[in-house]
Design a protein around this motif. Structure first.
Motif, PDB file in Angstrom:
ATOM      1  N   GLN A 140       0.185  -4.612 -10.378  1.00  0.00           N
ATOM      2  CA  GLN A 140      -1.159  -4.144 -10.719  1.00  0.00           C
ATOM      3  C   GLN A 140      -1.888  -5.112 -11.633  1.00  0.00           C
ATOM      4  OE1 GLN A 140       0.156  -0.231 -12.055  1.00  0.00           O
ATOM      5  NE2 GLN A 140      -0.954   0.708 -10.362  1.00  0.00           N
ATOM      6  N   ASN A 149      -1.525  -8.368 -11.754  1.00  0.00           N
ATOM      7  CA  ASN A 149      -1.812  -9.646 -11.094  1.00  0.00           C
ATOM      8  C   ASN A 149      -2.539  -9.520  -9.770  1.00  0.00           C
ATOM      9  OD1 ASN A 149      -0.451 -11.258 -13.073  1.00  0.00           O
ATOM     10  ND2 ASN A 149       1.455 -10.459 -12.261  1.00  0.00           N
ATOM     11  N   SER A 150      -2.782  -8.293  -9.317  1.00  0.00           N
ATOM     12  CA  SER A 150      -3.368  -8.097  -7.993  1.00  0.00           C
ATOM     13  C   SER A 150      -4.889  -8.070  -8.032  1.00  0.00           C
ATOM     14  CB  SER A 150      -2.868  -6.782  -7.408  1.00  0.00           C
ATOM     15  OG  SER A 150      -3.511  -6.521  -6.195  1.00  0.00           O
ATOM     16  N   LYS A 151      -5.465  -8.531  -6.959  1.00  0.00           N
ATOM     17  CA  LYS A 151      -6.917  -8.459  -6.786  1.00  0.00           C
ATOM     18  C   LYS A 151      -7.290  -7.253  -5.941  1.00  0.00           C
ATOM     19  CE  LYS A 151      -7.887 -12.681  -8.511  1.00  0.00           C
ATOM     20  NZ  LYS A 151      -7.009 -12.787  -9.641  1.00  0.00           N
ATOM     21  N   LEU A 152      -6.285  -6.452  -5.537  1.00  0.00           N
ATOM     22  CA  LEU A 152      -6.541  -5.271  -4.684  1.00  0.00           C
ATOM     23  C   LEU A 152      -7.190  -4.155  -5.474  1.00  0.00           C
ATOM     24  CD1 LEU A 152      -3.269  -5.138  -2.586  1.00  0.00           C
ATOM     25  CD2 LEU A 152      -5.461  -6.113  -1.947  1.00  0.00           C
TER      26      LEU A 152
END
Length: 95
Positions: A90, A92-95
């Protein structure tokens, strides 16, 4: 491993785990216990899950409450290892 943890813990279908194996074990009251890197190096294991495998652990005294929590409020019980990987994903994510 972070993406695998997120897929198993965070990706949902109607609020339940998207992965059918995870959904089965969680409905039965297990804890998503550990994700193992390169645990299945067979051609099928590599193709299906990049060689990763998941351990689901059943604590007999907690299976009924874990199952009820999952079925009732869609809450997944997971170990610190899995939750740490989810948290890292979470962050490090771009989602």
């Amino acid at each position: 491993m972070r993406l695998c943890a997120w897929y198993l813990y965070g990706e949902k279908h109607r609020g339940y785990a998207l992965n059918p194996v995870a959904n089965f074990h969680l409905q039965n009251g297990s804890v998503m216990w550990r994700i193992n890197w390169m645990a299945d190096t067979s051609p099928r294991g590599i193709a299906a899950s990049c060689g990763m495998m998941v351990n689901y652990r059943y604590f007999l005294e907690g299976t009924a409450s874990n199952s009820a929590a999952y079925l009732g409020t869609k809450q997944i019980k997971a170990s610190e290892q899995v939750l740490s990987l989810v948290s890292q994903f979470q962050k490090n994510s771009k989602l």
